[in-house]
Scaffold this motif. Structure first.
Motif, PDB file in Angstrom:
ATOM      1  N   LEU A 198      -8.491  12.238  -9.744  1.00 49.10           N
ATOM      2  CA  LEU A 198      -9.938  12.039  -9.676  1.00 49.10           C
ATOM      3  C   LEU A 198     -10.296  10.751  -8.960  1.00 49.10           C
ATOM      4  O   LEU A 198     -11.405  10.565  -8.517  1.00 49.10           O
ATOM      5  N   LEU A 199      -9.330   9.841  -8.892  1.00 47.29           N
ATOM      6  CA  LEU A 199      -9.620   8.535  -8.315  1.00 47.29           C
ATOM      7  C   LEU A 199      -9.325   8.491  -6.829  1.00 47.29           C
ATOM      8  O   LEU A 199      -9.326   7.434  -6.222  1.00 47.29           O
ATOM      9  N   GLY A 200      -9.093   9.669  -6.253  1.00 43.01           N
ATOM     10  CA  GLY A 200      -8.608   9.740  -4.876  1.00 43.01           C
ATOM     11  C   GLY A 200      -9.261   8.812  -3.880  1.00 43.01           C
ATOM     12  O   GLY A 200      -8.576   8.097  -3.157  1.00 43.01           O
ATOM     13  N   THR A 201     -10.580   8.831  -3.825  1.00 38.70           N
ATOM     14  CA  THR A 201     -11.228   8.094  -2.748  1.00 38.70           C
ATOM     15  C   THR A 201     -11.876   6.812  -3.241  1.00 38.70           C
ATOM     16  O   THR A 201     -12.557   6.143  -2.485  1.00 38.70           O
ATOM     17  N   SER A 202     -11.655   6.488  -4.490  1.00 33.27           N
ATOM     18  CA  SER A 202     -12.351   5.341  -5.048  1.00 33.27           C
ATOM     19  C   SER A 202     -11.848   4.039  -4.431  1.00 33.27           C
ATOM     20  O   SER A 202     -10.649   3.860  -4.226  1.00 33.27           O
ATOM     21  N   VAL A 203     -12.764   3.129  -4.150  1.00 27.32           N
ATOM     22  CA  VAL A 203     -12.348   1.829  -3.636  1.00 27.32           C
ATOM     23  C   VAL A 203     -11.530   1.080  -4.675  1.00 27.32           C
ATOM     24  O   VAL A 203     -10.778   0.161  -4.342  1.00 27.32           O
ATOM     25  N   ALA A 204     -11.682   1.483  -5.935  1.00 25.33           N
ATOM     26  CA  ALA A 204     -10.941   0.807  -6.995  1.00 25.33           C
ATOM     27  C   ALA A 204      -9.427   0.976  -6.800  1.00 25.33           C
ATOM     28  O   ALA A 204      -8.651   0.121  -7.220  1.00 25.33           O
ATOM     29  N   ILE A 205      -9.021   2.077  -6.153  1.00 22.12           N
ATOM     30  CA  ILE A 205      -7.601   2.335  -5.938  1.00 22.12           C
ATOM     31  C   ILE A 205      -6.916   1.182  -5.203  1.00 22.12           C
ATOM     32  O   ILE A 205      -5.794   0.794  -5.523  1.00 22.12           O
ATOM     33  N   ALA A 206      -7.612   0.631  -4.211  1.00 23.28           N
ATOM     34  CA  ALA A 206      -7.011  -0.441  -3.427  1.00 23.28           C
ATOM     35  C   ALA A 206      -6.653  -1.622  -4.328  1.00 23.28           C
ATOM     36  O   ALA A 206      -5.553  -2.183  -4.244  1.00 23.28           O
ATOM     37  N   VAL A 207      -7.581  -1.956  -5.198  1.00 18.82           N
ATOM     38  CA  VAL A 207      -7.337  -3.087  -6.098  1.00 18.82           C
ATOM     39  C   VAL A 207      -6.212  -2.746  -7.076  1.00 18.82           C
ATOM     40  O   VAL A 207      -5.322  -3.550  -7.333  1.00 18.82           O
ATOM     41  N   LEU A 208      -6.257  -1.524  -7.608  1.00 17.93           N
ATOM     42  CA  LEU A 208      -5.231  -1.095  -8.557  1.00 17.93           C
ATOM     43  C   LEU A 208      -3.846  -1.169  -7.944  1.00 17.93           C
ATOM     44  O   LEU A 208      -2.897  -1.659  -8.555  1.00 17.93           O
ATOM     45  N   TRP A 209      -3.741  -0.665  -6.742  1.00 18.14           N
ATOM     46  CA  TRP A 209      -2.414  -0.612  -6.128  1.00 18.14           C
ATOM     47  C   TRP A 209      -1.886  -2.006  -5.801  1.00 18.14           C
ATOM     48  O   TRP A 209      -0.694  -2.250  -5.861  1.00 18.14           O
ATOM     49  N   ARG A 210      -2.785  -2.925  -5.485  1.00 23.17           N
ATOM     50  CA  ARG A 210      -2.339  -4.300  -5.294  1.00 23.17           C
ATOM     51  C   ARG A 210      -1.865  -4.888  -6.618  1.00 23.17           C
ATOM     52  O   ARG A 210      -0.873  -5.602  -6.669  1.00 23.17           O
ATOM     53  N   GLN A 211      -2.578  -4.566  -7.691  1.00 19.09           N
ATOM     54  CA  GLN A 211      -2.165  -5.070  -9.004  1.00 19.09           C
ATOM     55  C   GLN A 211      -0.760  -4.594  -9.342  1.00 19.09           C
ATOM     56  O   GLN A 211      -0.006  -5.286 -10.002  1.00 19.09           O
ATOM     57  N   LEU A 212      -0.433  -3.382  -8.916  1.00 24.58           N
ATOM     58  CA  LEU A 212       0.884  -2.849  -9.245  1.00 24.58           C
ATOM     59  C   LEU A 212       1.960  -3.350  -8.299  1.00 24.58           C
ATOM     60  O   LEU A 212       3.048  -3.729  -8.717  1.00 24.58           O
ATOM     61  N   PHE A 213       1.662  -3.358  -7.001  1.00 24.03           N
ATOM     62  CA  PHE A 213       2.733  -3.506  -6.022  1.00 24.03           C
ATOM     63  C   PHE A 213       2.697  -4.804  -5.227  1.00 24.03           C
ATOM     64  O   PHE A 213       3.437  -4.948  -4.267  1.00 24.03           O
ATOM     65  N   ALA A 214       1.826  -5.733  -5.596  1.00 27.77           N
ATOM     66  CA  ALA A 214       1.858  -7.024  -4.915  1.00 27.77           C
ATOM     67  C   ALA A 214       3.048  -7.831  -5.444  1.00 27.77           C
ATOM     68  O   ALA A 214       3.696  -7.443  -6.418  1.00 27.77           O
ATOM     69  N   GLY A 215       3.327  -8.956  -4.780  1.00 32.00           N
ATOM     70  CA  GLY A 215       4.469  -9.785  -5.155  1.00 32.00           C
ATOM     71  C   GLY A 215       4.451 -10.168  -6.625  1.00 32.00           C
ATOM     72  O   GLY A 215       5.485 -10.153  -7.301  1.00 32.00           O
ATOM     73  N   ASP A 216       3.251 -10.495  -7.156  1.00 27.00           N
ATOM     74  CA  ASP A 216       3.155 -10.880  -8.558  1.00 27.00           C
ATOM     75  C   ASP A 216       2.566  -9.745  -9.391  1.00 27.00           C
ATOM     76  O   ASP A 216       1.940  -9.973 -10.415  1.00 27.00           O
ATOM     77  N   GLY A 217       2.738  -8.508  -8.898  1.00 27.98           N
ATOM     78  CA  GLY A 217       2.166  -7.364  -9.598  1.00 27.98           C
ATOM     79  C   GLY A 217       3.012  -6.884 -10.753  1.00 27.98           C
ATOM     80  O   GLY A 217       4.076  -7.431 -11.056  1.00 27.98           O
ATOM     81  N   LEU A 218       2.553  -5.823 -11.384  1.00 33.60           N
ATOM     82  CA  LEU A 218       3.197  -5.320 -12.594  1.00 33.60           C
ATOM     83  C   LEU A 218       4.641  -4.856 -12.340  1.00 33.60           C
ATOM     84  O   LEU A 218       5.539  -5.149 -13.122  1.00 33.60           O
ATOM     85  N   ILE A 219       4.845  -4.147 -11.236  1.00 30.87           N
ATOM     86  CA  ILE A 219       6.184  -3.614 -10.955  1.00 30.87           C
ATOM     87  C   ILE A 219       7.202  -4.756 -10.874  1.00 30.87           C
ATOM     88  O   ILE A 219       8.280  -4.689 -11.480  1.00 30.87           O
ATOM     89  N   ASN A 220       6.827  -5.809 -10.166  1.00 35.80           N
ATOM     90  CA  ASN A 220       7.765  -6.925 -10.046  1.00 35.80           C
ATOM     91  C   ASN A 220       7.951  -7.650 -11.369  1.00 35.80           C
ATOM     92  O   ASN A 220       9.042  -8.157 -11.654  1.00 35.80           O
ATOM     93  N   ASN A 221       6.900  -7.701 -12.169  1.00 39.46           N
ATOM     94  CA  ASN A 221       7.050  -8.317 -13.492  1.00 39.46           C
ATOM     95  C   ASN A 221       8.041  -7.523 -14.332  1.00 39.46           C
ATOM     96  O   ASN A 221       8.842  -8.100 -15.086  1.00 39.46           O
ATOM     97  N   LEU A 222       7.983  -6.194 -14.214  1.00 34.66           N
ATOM     98  CA  LEU A 222       8.938  -5.358 -14.940  1.00 34.66           C
ATOM     99  C   LEU A 222      10.349  -5.577 -14.395  1.00 34.66           C
ATOM    100  O   LEU A 222      11.311  -5.713 -15.149  1.00 34.66           O
ATOM    101  N   LEU A 223      10.454  -5.603 -13.068  1.00 36.25           N
ATOM    102  CA  LEU A 223      11.774  -5.794 -12.449  1.00 36.25           C
ATOM    103  C   LEU A 223      12.378  -7.136 -12.854  1.00 36.25           C
ATOM    104  O   LEU A 223      13.586  -7.259 -13.037  1.00 36.25           O
TER     105      LEU A 223
END
Lengths: 321, 290, 425
Positions: free
Chosen positions: A140-165
Motif C-alpha cells: 500500500l505504501l508503493g508510491t508514498s514519499v514516506a518510503i524514501a525516508v523509511l528506506w534510508r532509516q533501514l539502509f543508511a550507514g547508521d540505519g537499522l540493518i547496520n545496527n543489527l549487523l
C-alpha cells in the motif's frame, strides 16, 4: 453488465424457459454470429483502446522520429534518435544494465516469496485474514514519499540493518548510497511489496478443486508430491500470469527509484532504471522525441520477453480448456 | 459437473498437531514484524517533532506528541476529510468501471472465438508495455479538448473503457481455468453468450473479481501521477496529492504531518482490504454450483 | 557592485513617489487567470492570501492558485505547457526559466515595463537576473545566495568558536577536523561539496573564472576541474569530509542534507532555506559565506533569484497577469504577508516595510544578504540550454571520483568533454 439484468435466482432453472426468455437475444446472437457477440463484449475495451490508447501511442511513435522538445512544434528528425541511442548513449547502456539486473533478481524472488506466503496462508488457521492484510500493507505504501525516508532509516550507514549487523560484529556500508549495493536495496523493496502476486496466487489456490486433493490423498500422495503434482500444475495459469505482469512491471519500474534516489538514479547511475532515464530525458532535459524513441525500444524489448513467455507457455501452462 | 469447492474445505484442522499450528503462528508473527517494522517506524515518526525525525534512528520517540494528527488533518488549505472523500469517489468509480468493462473483454478473449482474436489480445497486452510518460501529453491534449481537465473524468472514464489491460489479462487467466463443459452444457441449454457470462462465468469467478476490485481500489488510492496531472485545484485533490503537499524538497516541509496523515491514509484501505478478503476467500465455497 | 546593493540606496530616494504608484492597480482589471508555484503549505498560505488581497482590490478578477511540491512541479508544468494549457503566471527557477524562455514559452515583459510592470522600489540591476539579450523573462521573487550552513550547537558543545565570514578553505579544513574530533555527535566536520555545482561555481569565480561564458560555452577547463577534484580528495583523505557513501545520501533536499542527517557540522545550501533547516534541526543553524580560496577575488558569491515570476507567452490576459506580478512583488502589504519565505524581496520599499515584522530566521536571512556585498560579484551570464543536464552530470562524476572509480584527472577530463558535447547538442 446492464444488458443482462435478470435476477440471478432465475439461473438454475430448466433449459426451456431460458430459451423463451432469451429468444430475442438468442436470435440476435445467431444473426451476428458468435464473432459478432464477441465484438459486443469487446466494445468498451475496443473503443477505449482506439480512442484513448492507440492514438496517443501512435503519436508517440511519430514523436520518436522528431526532435520534439515539449514546447516547440516537432520537427522530423528521421532515425536520428534511434541512431544516437544505438551508437552514442552511455546512459542508455547503464539504464539497460540496471533494469535487466533488477528484472532478473526481483521478479523470481518476489514470485517465490509471494507463492510461499500464499501457500502458508491458504490453510484453515484462525486469524489468517489479519496476516494477509499485514502482508499486503507494504504494497500500500508503493508510491508514498514516506518510503524514501523509511528506506534510508533501514539502509543508511547508521540505519537499522547496520545496527543489527553490528551485533554480529560486522560494520556494513551505507547500502542505499553505495553504487555497488544501492540497486539491491531497491530489489528488497520490490520483494517486500509482494502483496499483489500473493493475493493472485491465493485466488488461484482457491480455484483448485478440492476433490483432486482428496483423490491424491486416497492414493497416499505426500504433501510435497501433492504440491508438485497438483498444486503447481493447476496453478500454472496464475504463475504464468504473475510472471508476465511482474516482468513487465519490473521493466517499467519507476516510482521506487524516482522516490529513493531523489529522481537522479544515483549514486553513479546505479539505480538509473530505464523509465527513470526516459523521464529525465523527457521532462528534465526537454527531449520528448528522444524519450519516445527510448519508450518504443523498451516496448520492443518487453514484447520480445513476453512473446517468449507465451511461446514457452505451451509447454508448461495447463489450462482446463 | 465438477465440484469446485475451495481447497480449504478439505483441510481438516483437527488432524493437524497443535504444535504445528503454534509454530506456523510464531513464524508468521516474526515475519509480520519484519513486514511491519517500517510502518511502526512511520507511526513513531508521526508522534515526534519534525526536528527529531531525521537525526535519530530509534523507534521510541523521546517525547510523544499527538498534535501532528490534528495539525496534519487541518494543516492544508483543504482538510484531509475532503481528500478522503475525493479519493473514495474516484476509487469506487474505478472499481466499478474496471470490474465491469474488463470482465466483458476478458470473457470475449477467454471464452469466445472470433477473427483477429490473437491480434487484439497481443495489442491489449502491448498497452501494458509502453511507459506512460510518453503517452501522457497526447492524452492530456485529448482530455483538454474534451474539457475534462480539472475534473475527475480523465481518471474515471478510461476505467469504464477497460484501459487497464492488467485486469483483462488477469480475468482471462482465471476464466480459462473454469471447466469448459460448464458453458458447453449451458449452450446446449440454449443460453446466449451474455447469459453464460452472467450466470456461469461471473458467479464462478468471485475470487478473481474480488481480487480485481481490491487492486483497482488500492492502486487508484495510491496513484498520484494521474491526479497530479489532471486535478489542479486543491479542493479536488486526492489523499496522495494531499500527502505530497506537505513536502517541498527545497523549502519548509511538514514531515510529522506527512507521517501522521500517511498512517491515517492506510486505515480505510486496510479496512476495505479485510472486508474484500472475505469475498475473495469465501467466494467459491459459497457459490459452488452443482 | 551588485544590483542588490545599488538598488537599495537608489530606491530609498524614490519612496514617496513610488508609494503613490504602488497603491491599487492602475486600471481596474478583469479576467480569469491561473498561477502555478511549487512549495509546501506555509508558502501556499501566504500566496493564497496575496491572491485574495488582489482579488479584493479587483473584484472582476479571478485567480486560480495551483501548487505542488518541487519534485512534481516540473512534470505538471511541462505537461500543461506542452498541452497549450500553460498557467498564466508561473513561478520559475533560475535555470529552468531560461530553458522555457529559449523555447518561446514565456512572455517578454520588457514592453510592459513603462506602464504595467512599473516595479517601484526595484532597480534595473535587480532585474538583470531575469534577462537575456535585453528581454525580461521573469521578475526576481526573492534575493538569495548560496551559504554555508553551520550547526552552531555542535560548535558550542565542542568548545570551538563558530567560524566567521572570510575564513579560508584551509582553515575550514582544520576547523572541520577539530570539531569532528571534539564532538561526540558528529563524525565529520564539513560535507563533501565536490558534486555541488554552486560550490564549484563559487570556487571558480573566486579564481576569476565562470561556469559559462556569455556565448553559452564552458568557461573553465580541465585544469580547473582537476584542481577542484584534487582539493576534495585531500579533504576526504584528511577525514574532514564524510566518505563517499555517506555523502551520497545527500539529494539536495533539506531532509537529506549532511547537516540535517547529523553527519557533518557544516554544509552548503541556499540562504532562503535557513527556515527549512531550522525546522528540521533541533540545533541552532547559522549562515556563513563560503570559505575563500587563496588569492580570492572575493567575488565568489552573487545575488541569485530564489525564484522568479514569469508570464506564459500563451496568456490571454498579459496585462492582467503582469499587473498581478507587479502587485505580488512590490505591494508592501503583500510583502508583509509573503515575508522572506521566498528569499529577500527585491523591492527596497517592501524590505523596509517587512523588516520590523521578521522573526529571528527571517532577520538572519535579510542580514546575511545585506552583509554579502564584500563577498559578492557581478551576476554570471544566464545559464545555457543543457546546464541542467551538466549539473546532474557533475553530481555523477563527482561521485565517481569520490568512490575511486575515476582519478581526479580522469574525472576532470570526462566532465569537460561531456559538458562540451551536451552544449553542442
Amino acid at each position: 453488465m446492464s444488458s443482462n439484468s435478470e435476477p440471478p435466482a432465475y439461473a438454475g432453472a430448466a433449459a426451456v424457459p431460458l430459451v423463451v426468455a432469451n429468444g430475442r437475444r438468442a436470435r440476435l446472437t445467431r444473426a451476428l454470429g458468435s464473432s459478432g457477440a464477441a465484438y459486443v463484449f469487446l466494445f468498451p475495451w475496443l473503443a477505449g483502446f482506439l480512442i484513448l490508447t492507440a492514438g496517443p501511442a501512435l503519436y508517440s511513435l511519430y514523436l520518436s522520429f522528431t526532435d520534439y522538445d515539449l514546447i516547440n512544434v516537432p520537427r522530423w528528425a528521421g532515425l536520428d534518435n534511434y541512431m544516437r541511442i544505438a551508437t552514442n548513449d552511455p546512459k542508455f547502456q547503464d539504464s539497460v544494465r540496471v533494469t535487466l539486473t533488477f528484472v532478473l533478481l526481483s521478479v523470481p524472488l518476489k514470485l517465490a516469496v509471494a507463492l510461499g506466503v500464499a501457500m502458508l496462508l491458504n490453510r484453515g488457521l484462525r486469524g489468517l485474514t489479519v496476516y494477509r492484510a499485514i502482508f499486503y500493507l507494504p504494497s500500500l505504501l508503493g508510491t508514498s514519499v514516506a518510503i524514501a525516508v523509511l528506506w534510508r532509516q533501514l539502509f543508511a550507514g547508521d540505519g537499522l540493518i547496520n545496527n543489527l549487523l553490528l551485533g554480529f560484529g560486522i560494520q556494513g556500508p551505507s547500502w542505499i548510497s553505495n553504487p555497488d549495493t544501492a540497486l539491491y536495496t531497491l530489489v528488497i523493496l520490490a520483494v517486500w511489496q509482494f502483496g499483489s502476486p500473493m493475493i493472485i496466487f491465493l485466488a488461484g489456490l482457491r480455484q483448485i478443486p478440492a476433490d483432486i486433493y482428496e483423490a491424491a490423498r486416497m492414493d497416499g500422495a505426500s504433501k510435497s508430491r501433492q504440491f508438485w503434482r497438483i498444486t503447481l500444475p493447476m496453478l500454472t495459469p496464475v504463475v504464468f500470469f504473475n510472471a508476465v505482469v511482474q516482468t513487465i512491471d519490473a521493466f517499467k519500474a519507476f516510482t521506487s527509484a524516482f522516490i529513493i534516489s531523489g529522481g537522479t538514479g544515483g549514486p553513479v547511475n546505479s539505480t538509473l532504471f530505464y523509465t527513470l532515464y526516459l523521464y529525465q530525458e523527457a521532462f528534465g532535459y526537454f527531449r520528448m522525441g528522444y524519450a519516445a524513441a527510448l519508450a518504443w525500444i523498451l516496448l520492443v524489448i518487453i514484447a520480445l520477453f513476453t512473446a517468449f513467455s507465451f511461446l514457452s507457455a505451451r509447454y508448461w501452462v495447463h489450462y482446463d480448456d | 459437473m465438477t465440484d469446485i469447492r475451495a481447497a480449504e474445505a478439505h483441510e481438516e484442522p483437527r488432524e493437524r498437531p497443535i504444535w504445528r499450528s503454534i509454530l506456523t503462528h510464531v513464524l508468521l508473527a516474526a515475519f509480520s514484524f519484519a513486514m511491519l517494522y517500517p510502518i511502526l517506524w512511520m507511526l513513531s515518526a508521526s508522534l515526534r517533532p519534525s526536528g527529531e525525525i531525521f537525526g535519530s534512528t530509534s523507534l521510541i520517540p523521546s517525547q510523544v506528541q499527538l498534535q501532528s494528527y490534528p495539525e496534519g488533518w487541518f494543516g492544508l488549505r483543504v482538510s484531509f476529510g475532503q481528500f478522503f472523500v475525493n479519493s473514495m469517489v474516484i476509487a469506487v468509480l474505478s472499481v466499478i468501471g474496471n470490474v465491469a468493462a474488463c470482465s466483458l473483454a476478458a470473457f470475449a478473449f477467454a471464452r469466445l472465438n472470433f477473427p483477429w482474436k490473437n491480434f487484439w489480445f497481443a495489442l491489449m497486452l502491448g498497452t501494458l508495455m509502453l511507459p506512460y510518460h510518453v503517452t501522457l501529453i497526447p492524452q492530456y491534449v485529448l482530455f483538454l479538448n474534451l474539457g475534462w481537465v480539472d475534473t475527475i473524468l480523465p481518471l474515471v472514464v478510461p476505467k469504464f473503457m477497460a484501459t487497464d489491460a492488467f485486469f483483462i489479462f488477469l480475468m482471462v487467466q482465471f476464466f480459462r481455468g473454469i471447466p469448459k463443459e460448464l458453458d458447453e452444457a449451458a449452450r446446449m441449454d440454449g443460453c446466449s453468450p451474455f447469459r453464460i457470462y452472467w450466470k456461469v462465468i461471473l458467479p464462478l469467478s468471485l475470487p478473481v473479481l474480488a481480487t480485481a476490485a481490491i487492486f483497482s481500489f488500492l492502486w487508484t488510492w495510491d496513484d498520484f501521477f494521474g491526479p497530479l496531472i489532471y486535478l489542479n485545484s486543491m479542493e479536488d485533490y486526492t489523499v496522495q496529492l494531499g500527502l505530497r503537499s506537505f513536502i517541498d524538497a527545497t523549502g519548509q516541509s511538514n514531515w510529522s504531518g506527512l507521517f501522521a496523515m500517511s498512517i491515517l491514509s492506510l486505515v480505510p484501505v486496510f479496512l476495505l482490504f479485510i472486508f474484500f478478503q472475505r469475498l475473495l476467500i469465501d467466494g467459491i465455497a459459497t457459490t459452488g454450483m452443482k | 557592485m551588485s544590483g542588490f546593493g545599488k538598488g537599495r540606496s537608489a530606491a530609498l530616494a524614490g519612496v514617496a513617489v513610488t508609494a503613490l504608484l504602488a497603491g491599487p492597480a492602475i486600471a481596474q482589471q478583469s479576467g480569469d487567470i491561473r498561477m502555478l508555484w511549487w512549495g509546501s503549505q506555509p508558502r501556499a498560505d501566504r500566496t493564497f492570501a496575496v491572491i485574495d488581497m488582489y482579488q479584493e482590490a479587483n473584484p472582476d478578477v479571478s485567480i486560480q492558485g495551483e501548487t505542488v511540491g518541487w519534485a512534481d512541479y516540473w512534470t505538471r508544468l511541462a505537461t500543461q505547457v506542452a498541452g497549450r494549457n500553460a498557467p498564466d503566471v508561473i513561478q520559475q527557477d533560475y535555470r529552468y526559466m531560461f530553458e522555457y524562455a529559449g523555447r518561446g514559452a514565456l512572455l517578454d515583459m520588457m514592453p510592459y515595463r513603462d506602464e504595467i510592470l512599473t516595479l517601484p522600489g526595484v532597480t534595473e540591476a535587480d532585474l538583470e537576473s531575469g534577462m537575456s539579450d535585453g528581454q525580461l523573462w521573469g521578475v526576481n521573487l526573492g534575493v538569495n545566495s548560496v551559504a554555508m550552513m553551520v550547526n552552531a550547537t555542535i560548535f558550542e558543545e565542542a568548545g570551538i568558536p563558530v567560524p566567521e565570514n572570510g575564513v579560508s578553505w584551509q582553515e575550514i579544513k582544520d576547523i572541520a577536523i577539530e570539531v569532528a574530533e571534539k564532538s561526540d555527535r558528529i563524525e565529520y566536520g564539513v560535507e563533501d561539496s565536490s558534486g555541488y555545482e554552486p560550490s564549484l561555481h563559487n570556487w571558480l569565480r573566486q579564481r576569476g573564472k565562470e561556469l559559462y561564458t556569455e556565448e553559452g560555452e564552458l568557461a573553465f577547463d580541465v585544469q580547473d576541474m582537476t584542481e577542484w577534484y584534487q582539493f576534495w580528495a585531500d579533504m576526504r583523505d584528511s577525514g574532514a569530509t564524510p566518505p563517499p557513501d555517506v555523502q551520497a545520501l545527500d539529494q539536495r533536499s533539506i531532509e537529506t542534507h549532511m547537516v540535517t542527517l547529523g553527519n557533518a557540522a557544516m554544509g552548503f545550501a541556499n540562504s532562503n532555506q535557513l527556515v527549512g533547516f531550522s525546522q528540521l534541526n533541533e540545533d541552532e543553524i547559522v549562515m556563513r559565506v563560503f570559505p575563500l580560496v587563496e588569492d580570492s577575488t572575493s567575488e565568489g558569491h552573487f545575488f541569485k533569484p530564489s525564484q522568479l515570476l514569469s508570464v506564459a507567452a500563451s496568456t490571454e490576459f498579459p496585462e492582467l497577469s503582469l499587473d498581478f506580478v507587479n502587485f505580488f512583488i512590490t505591494d508592501t502589504e503583500a510583502g508583509k504577508v509573503l515575508d522572506v519565505e521566498r528569499g529577500v524581496p527585491i523591492s527596497s520599499d517592501v524590505r523596509d516595510a517587512i523588516r520590523p515584522e521578521l522573526d529571528e530566521d527571517g532577520l538572519a536571512q535579510l542580514e546575511y544578504i545585506e552583509g554579502l556585498d564584500p563577498y559578492a560579484g557581478p551576476l554570471p551570464p544566464p545559464p545555457p540550454q543543457g546546464a541542467g543536464e551538466i549539473d546532474q552530470m557533475m553530481i555523477q562524476i563527482g561521485q565517481q571520483v569520490a568512490f575511486g572509480q575515476l582519478t581526479p584527472e580522469e574525472g576532470a577530463e570526462r566532465l569537460v568533454s561531456q559538458a562540451e558535447s551536451i552544449l553542442s547538442r
